[in-house]
Design a protein around this motif. Sequence first.
Motif, PDB file in Angstrom:
ATOM      1  N   LEU A 206       0.714  -1.370  -0.020  1.00  0.00           N
ATOM      2  CA  LEU A 206       0.042   0.048  -0.195  1.00  0.00           C
ATOM      3  C   LEU A 206       0.782   1.315   0.138  1.00  0.00           C
ATOM      4  CD1 LEU A 206      -2.801  -1.000   2.438  1.00  0.00           C
ATOM      5  CD2 LEU A 206      -2.334  -1.670  -0.033  1.00  0.00           C
ATOM      6  N   PRO A 207       1.855   1.444   0.647  1.00  0.00           N
ATOM      7  CA  PRO A 207       2.674   2.585   0.621  1.00  0.00           C
ATOM      8  C   PRO A 207       3.419   3.093  -0.518  1.00  0.00           C
ATOM      9  CG  PRO A 207       3.864   0.966   2.071  1.00  0.00           C
ATOM     10  CD  PRO A 207       2.804   0.450   1.255  1.00  0.00           C
ATOM     11  N   ARG A 208       3.268   4.382  -0.751  1.00  0.00           N
ATOM     12  CA  ARG A 208       3.804   4.937  -2.080  1.00  0.00           C
ATOM     13  C   ARG A 208       5.385   5.496  -1.749  1.00  0.00           C
ATOM     14  NH1 ARG A 208       1.930   2.397  -5.514  1.00  0.00           N
ATOM     15  NH2 ARG A 208       1.532   0.811  -3.893  1.00  0.00           N
ATOM     16  N   PRO A 216       5.147   2.085  -5.990  1.00  0.00           N
ATOM     17  CA  PRO A 216       5.065   1.312  -4.539  1.00  0.00           C
ATOM     18  C   PRO A 216       6.504   1.810  -3.990  1.00  0.00           C
ATOM     19  CG  PRO A 216       5.450  -0.067  -6.414  1.00  0.00           C
ATOM     20  CD  PRO A 216       5.136   1.113  -6.929  1.00  0.00           C
ATOM     21  N   LEU A 217       6.336   1.970  -2.736  1.00  0.00           N
ATOM     22  CA  LEU A 217       7.572   1.993  -1.694  1.00  0.00           C
ATOM     23  C   LEU A 217       8.118   0.483  -1.816  1.00  0.00           C
ATOM     24  CD1 LEU A 217       8.923   3.829   0.478  1.00  0.00           C
ATOM     25  CD2 LEU A 217       7.614   2.425   2.197  1.00  0.00           C
ATOM     26  N   THR A 218       9.656   0.798  -2.333  1.00  0.00           N
ATOM     27  CA  THR A 218      10.009  -0.682  -2.420  1.00  0.00           C
ATOM     28  C   THR A 218      10.426  -1.564  -1.281  1.00  0.00           C
ATOM     29  OG1 THR A 218      11.888   0.869  -2.443  1.00  0.00           O
ATOM     30  CG2 THR A 218      11.538  -0.248  -4.447  1.00  0.00           C
ATOM     31  N   GLN A 219      10.726  -0.765   0.032  1.00  0.00           N
ATOM     32  CA  GLN A 219      10.835  -1.760   0.989  1.00  0.00           C
ATOM     33  C   GLN A 219       9.694  -2.012   1.752  1.00  0.00           C
ATOM     34  OE1 GLN A 219      13.722  -3.400   1.705  1.00  0.00           O
ATOM     35  NE2 GLN A 219      14.434  -2.680  -0.372  1.00  0.00           N
ATOM     36  N   GLY A 220       8.169  -1.613   1.348  1.00  0.00           N
ATOM     37  CA  GLY A 220       7.240  -1.667   1.974  1.00  0.00           C
ATOM     38  C   GLY A 220       6.903  -3.088   2.765  1.00  0.00           C
ATOM     39  N   ILE A 221       6.127  -2.940   3.722  1.00  0.00           N
ATOM     40  CA  ILE A 221       5.555  -4.355   4.535  1.00  0.00           C
ATOM     41  C   ILE A 221       4.408  -5.041   3.573  1.00  0.00           C
ATOM     42  CG2 ILE A 221       4.878  -5.503   6.489  1.00  0.00           C
ATOM     43  CD1 ILE A 221       6.696  -3.664   7.841  1.00  0.00           C
ATOM     44  N   PRO A 222       4.193  -6.089   2.978  1.00  0.00           N
ATOM     45  CA  PRO A 222       3.121  -6.485   2.586  1.00  0.00           C
ATOM     46  C   PRO A 222       1.869  -6.609   3.342  1.00  0.00           C
ATOM     47  CG  PRO A 222       4.932  -7.950   1.868  1.00  0.00           C
ATOM     48  CD  PRO A 222       5.518  -7.050   3.081  1.00  0.00           C
ATOM     49  N   GLY A 256      -1.922   3.685  16.878  1.00  0.00           N
ATOM     50  CA  GLY A 256      -1.230   4.650  17.013  1.00  0.00           C
ATOM     51  C   GLY A 256      -0.683   5.471  15.937  1.00  0.00           C
ATOM     52  N   GLY A 257      -0.266   6.568  15.919  1.00  0.00           N
ATOM     53  CA  GLY A 257       0.278   7.418  14.880  1.00  0.00           C
ATOM     54  C   GLY A 257       1.369   6.604  14.134  1.00  0.00           C
ATOM     55  N   PHE A 258       1.639   6.777  12.874  1.00  0.00           N
ATOM     56  CA  PHE A 258       2.491   6.281  11.969  1.00  0.00           C
ATOM     57  C   PHE A 258       2.713   4.624  11.725  1.00  0.00           C
ATOM     58  CE2 PHE A 258       4.146   9.995  14.104  1.00  0.00           C
ATOM     59  CZ  PHE A 258       4.489  10.854  13.211  1.00  0.00           C
ATOM     60  N   HIS A 259       1.335   4.075  12.289  1.00  0.00           N
ATOM     61  CA  HIS A 259       1.267   2.458  12.074  1.00  0.00           C
ATOM     62  C   HIS A 259       0.362   2.347  10.670  1.00  0.00           C
ATOM     63  CE1 HIS A 259       2.867   0.873  15.671  1.00  0.00           C
ATOM     64  NE2 HIS A 259       2.735   2.033  16.116  1.00  0.00           N
ATOM     65  N   GLY A 260       0.290   3.280   9.786  1.00  0.00           N
ATOM     66  CA  GLY A 260      -0.299   2.947   8.499  1.00  0.00           C
ATOM     67  C   GLY A 260      -1.831   3.174   8.124  1.00  0.00           C
ATOM     68  N   LYS A 261      -2.636   3.696   9.391  1.00  0.00           N
ATOM     69  CA  LYS A 261      -3.955   4.034   9.098  1.00  0.00           C
ATOM     70  C   LYS A 261      -4.110   4.709   7.676  1.00  0.00           C
ATOM     71  CE  LYS A 261      -4.315   6.342  12.835  1.00  0.00           C
ATOM     72  NZ  LYS A 261      -2.928   6.523  13.197  1.00  0.00           N
ATOM     73  N   SER A 262      -3.612   6.113   7.682  1.00  0.00           N
ATOM     74  CA  SER A 262      -3.663   6.957   6.703  1.00  0.00           C
ATOM     75  C   SER A 262      -3.430   6.331   5.287  1.00  0.00           C
ATOM     76  CB  SER A 262      -3.118   8.146   6.531  1.00  0.00           C
ATOM     77  OG  SER A 262      -3.482   8.859   7.644  1.00  0.00           O
ATOM     78  N   THR A 263      -2.178   5.477   5.246  1.00  0.00           N
ATOM     79  CA  THR A 263      -1.870   4.766   3.808  1.00  0.00           C
ATOM     80  C   THR A 263      -3.024   3.796   3.358  1.00  0.00           C
ATOM     81  OG1 THR A 263       0.324   5.069   4.705  1.00  0.00           O
ATOM     82  CG2 THR A 263      -0.239   3.202   2.984  1.00  0.00           C
ATOM     83  N   LEU A 264      -3.627   2.998   4.405  1.00  0.00           N
ATOM     84  CA  LEU A 264      -4.609   2.173   4.279  1.00  0.00           C
ATOM     85  C   LEU A 264      -5.768   2.947   3.544  1.00  0.00           C
ATOM     86  CD1 LEU A 264      -6.178  -0.663   4.052  1.00  0.00           C
ATOM     87  CD2 LEU A 264      -6.582  -0.546   6.479  1.00  0.00           C
ATOM     88  N   THR A 417       1.921  -1.478  13.412  1.00  0.00           N
ATOM     89  CA  THR A 417       2.965  -1.915  12.391  1.00  0.00           C
ATOM     90  C   THR A 417       2.712  -2.145  11.089  1.00  0.00           C
ATOM     91  OG1 THR A 417       3.853  -2.501  14.668  1.00  0.00           O
ATOM     92  CG2 THR A 417       5.471  -2.426  12.891  1.00  0.00           C
ATOM     93  N   TYR A 418       1.585  -1.732  10.535  1.00  0.00           N
ATOM     94  CA  TYR A 418       1.038  -1.818   9.183  1.00  0.00           C
ATOM     95  C   TYR A 418       0.484  -3.122   9.153  1.00  0.00           C
ATOM     96  CZ  TYR A 418       5.326   1.194   8.781  1.00  0.00           C
ATOM     97  OH  TYR A 418       6.268   2.296   9.114  1.00  0.00           O
ATOM     98  N   ARG A 419       0.080  -3.691  10.128  1.00  0.00           N
ATOM     99  CA  ARG A 419      -0.562  -5.095  10.096  1.00  0.00           C
ATOM    100  C   ARG A 419      -1.975  -4.667  10.764  1.00  0.00           C
ATOM    101  NH1 ARG A 419       1.943 -10.061  11.245  1.00  0.00           N
ATOM    102  NH2 ARG A 419       3.425 -10.190   9.570  1.00  0.00           N
TER     103      ARG A 419
HETATM  104  P1  ADP Z   1      -0.852   6.958  10.285  1.00  0.00           P
HETATM  105  O1  ADP Z   1      -2.005   7.334   9.537  1.00  0.00           O
HETATM  106  O2  ADP Z   1      -1.069   5.627  11.039  1.00  0.00           O
HETATM  107  O3  ADP Z   1      -0.281   7.861  11.051  1.00  0.00           O
HETATM  108  P2  ADP Z   1       0.705   6.553   7.775  1.00  0.00           P
HETATM  109  O4  ADP Z   1      -0.249   5.719   7.177  1.00  0.00           O
HETATM  110  O5  ADP Z   1       0.711   8.036   7.722  1.00  0.00           O
HETATM  111  O6  ADP Z   1       0.069   6.371   9.467  1.00  0.00           O
HETATM  112  O7  ADP Z   1       2.022   5.730   7.693  1.00  0.00           O
HETATM  113  C1  ADP Z   1       3.128   6.338   8.479  1.00  0.00           C
HETATM  114  C2  ADP Z   1       4.360   6.139   7.401  1.00  0.00           C
HETATM  115  O8  ADP Z   1       4.353   4.604   7.471  1.00  0.00           O
HETATM  116  C3  ADP Z   1       4.319   6.702   6.101  1.00  0.00           C
HETATM  117  O9  ADP Z   1       5.688   7.314   5.919  1.00  0.00           O
HETATM  118  C4  ADP Z   1       4.031   5.392   5.218  1.00  0.00           C
HETATM  119  O10 ADP Z   1       4.592   5.481   4.098  1.00  0.00           O
HETATM  120  C5  ADP Z   1       4.647   4.200   6.066  1.00  0.00           C
HETATM  121  N1  ADP Z   1       4.051   2.927   5.681  1.00  0.00           N
HETATM  122  C6  ADP Z   1       2.470   2.713   5.556  1.00  0.00           C
HETATM  123  N2  ADP Z   1       2.338   1.464   5.387  1.00  0.00           N
HETATM  124  C7  ADP Z   1       3.451   0.928   5.263  1.00  0.00           C
HETATM  125  C8  ADP Z   1       4.000  -0.423   5.049  1.00  0.00           C
HETATM  126  N3  ADP Z   1       2.922  -1.338   4.749  1.00  0.00           N
HETATM  127  N4  ADP Z   1       5.346  -0.732   4.915  1.00  0.00           N
HETATM  128  C9  ADP Z   1       6.115   0.434   5.108  1.00  0.00           C
HETATM  129  N5  ADP Z   1       5.930   1.543   5.385  1.00  0.00           N
HETATM  130  C10 ADP Z   1       4.540   1.958   5.456  1.00  0.00           C
END
Ligand code: ADP
Length: 576
Positions: A206-208, A216-222, A256-264, A417-419
């Motif tokens: 999902l992450p860009r 796609p973000l190359t090192q992203g977690i599936p 929590g913040g930075f756990h991938g909510k907005s990305t989803l 943690t993106y899960r």
């Molecule tokens: P939140 O909305 O929970 O605060 P974000 O969705 O903004 O979190 O994600 C925080 C950061 O994590 C962003 O820089 C995003 O690109 C990265 N990120 C999101 N999902 C993944 C993932 N599956 N693997 C790696 N990085 C991710």
Amino acid sequence: MPARTPEDLRQQCLRLDGRGYKAYKALEGEYRFPDFTLFIDHVQGDPFATPSRVRIRVPQAVAGFPPDLWEHPSRRVAAEHFILEAVHRALPRWSRPRGTGHSGRYFVEPVGQAMLPRTAVRLGAFGVELRFALGLPAQGRRILGRVAAQMLLEELPSLVRAALLYPSLPAETLRQYADVAEDADFLRQRLEAMGLVAFVADGSLLPRRSGIDDRPLTQGIPFQSPPSLRVHVHLPRAGVVTGLGVPQGVTLIVGGGFHGKSTLLRALARGVYNHKPGDGRERVVTHPKAVKIRAEDGRSVAGVDISPFIRNLPLGRETTAFSTENASGSTSQAANIMEALEMGARVLLMDEDTTATNLMIRDRRMQALIAREKEPITPYIDRARQLYTEHGVSTVLVLGGSGDYLDVADTVIAMDTYRPVDVTQQAREVAARFPTGRVREAQGPIHRPRRVPLPESLNPRKGRKPVVVKAPSRETLHLGTQTIDLRAVEQLVETAQTRAIGLALVYAWERYMDGQRPLADIVAQVMADIEAQGLEVLCRTPYPTGDLAAFRDLELAAALNRLRTLRVLGTRSAGR
Ligand code: ADP
Ligand code: MG
């Protein structure tokens, strides 16, 4: 004029060498090459003007694309996308400044991650057609005839060989594109019957790369779905695929913040489009009537009934037909919601990062401090369930800051943690253990708006030109002397869509905006015409151009709603 031969074209170019630029006009017309037909539809007026419009059409007997790539509409769009990518890969070999202004360069509509129907490439039983522009070369205003001959007689045939013939393309990859698109459209059509608003396949990425890089973000977690929300879908090409099924109703995405909510959530918003293989979101599929909603202070609003959310403004200001030149965060978001309802939205996607807090929540303590009568806002928390039960409109809401929403949620997904983790059960327990003491504030029904735009709302004229439509970027549309700001319309992804919407607004105004038809009907008429006749129906030139991409009815309405000169007659219709 009868079709001419490549030899005619060569001699014409050489004759033009050294003459004034205007003489290039003589090139307009049709040329029969052994393998294709070249149409020079429009010759630019000078080297700096909008480049010259051309088309190349290769008959299927030569191009050789098998029917399974063009008979099925989903597969055809994917194949067209692939061909356009091949054109972009090939062009840099030839495209370079050769003279003044645009001289010597080729201009093909850019292609992104989404496989949208576009006018740049058309594939079908007839063959394949590429539409683009090129800068006919000149030094100053003197024609460079030899360079023109090289472009038209050597480079274009090479381009055909590199990108427009099936045998020169990687068949396996091409088939993959078509398969991915067919599966995604298949799934999108079945979401509703499955009781889902979205599906995110396991293994999706999902992450860009960045806010301005959609790859796609190359090192992203599936992505991996939580077992309790995992669904199995059977796709025509990929077979059985598992992933997260986001159910209808009210869904919270917490964590929590930075756990991938907005990305989803962003991936869900994009899931209304098909993505190319390797994008990471090719199996992220969202209901076609899903709308990203946000606060958008400063936008104009024309006669929208925002009373389900805002009423009794100070000094008795009316909110059943609310107009403003400069909406606040909460009024703009309320208008965005009601306009989405007007267009038949079925899913509202919202992120706390971009919503107006006061529209979303009013907690127990604030209810105690400020009397109900003194607060014009009915927060979304008190309308979310009603939107679902009375209008079948689901909500997916990203929220880390207010647990009050646990009371109204059907499903709660925590990102860790993106899960994604299904915490619905824990959320119920927490809600039971810590009652909020809130009093529900909503009263009365929510009426689906039904506004009639007045034809005088729109004037495409600018100076001596009767129609001016320009889309300098995805987010800016010039229509006559007006500028429409589309920055907040997040599900528009390409400039070619914005340009097509601009033309569609003029088309709607000319044909359907009669002061009687409701906005939703006008938009439906335009969409039906495009469905029947193709996006080309919007072109204002005698020849089709390659610079348009498909858009949804929701974004067309969104653009009209942001036109600052929009004036409407309001009527309300109850129920769905
Ligand atoms: P939140 O909305 O929970 O605060 P974000 O969705 O903004 O979190 O994600 C925080 C950061 O994590 C962003 O820089 C995003 O690109 C990265 N990120 C999101 N999902 C993944 C993932 N599956 N693997 C790696 N990085 C991710
Ligand atoms: Mg966020």
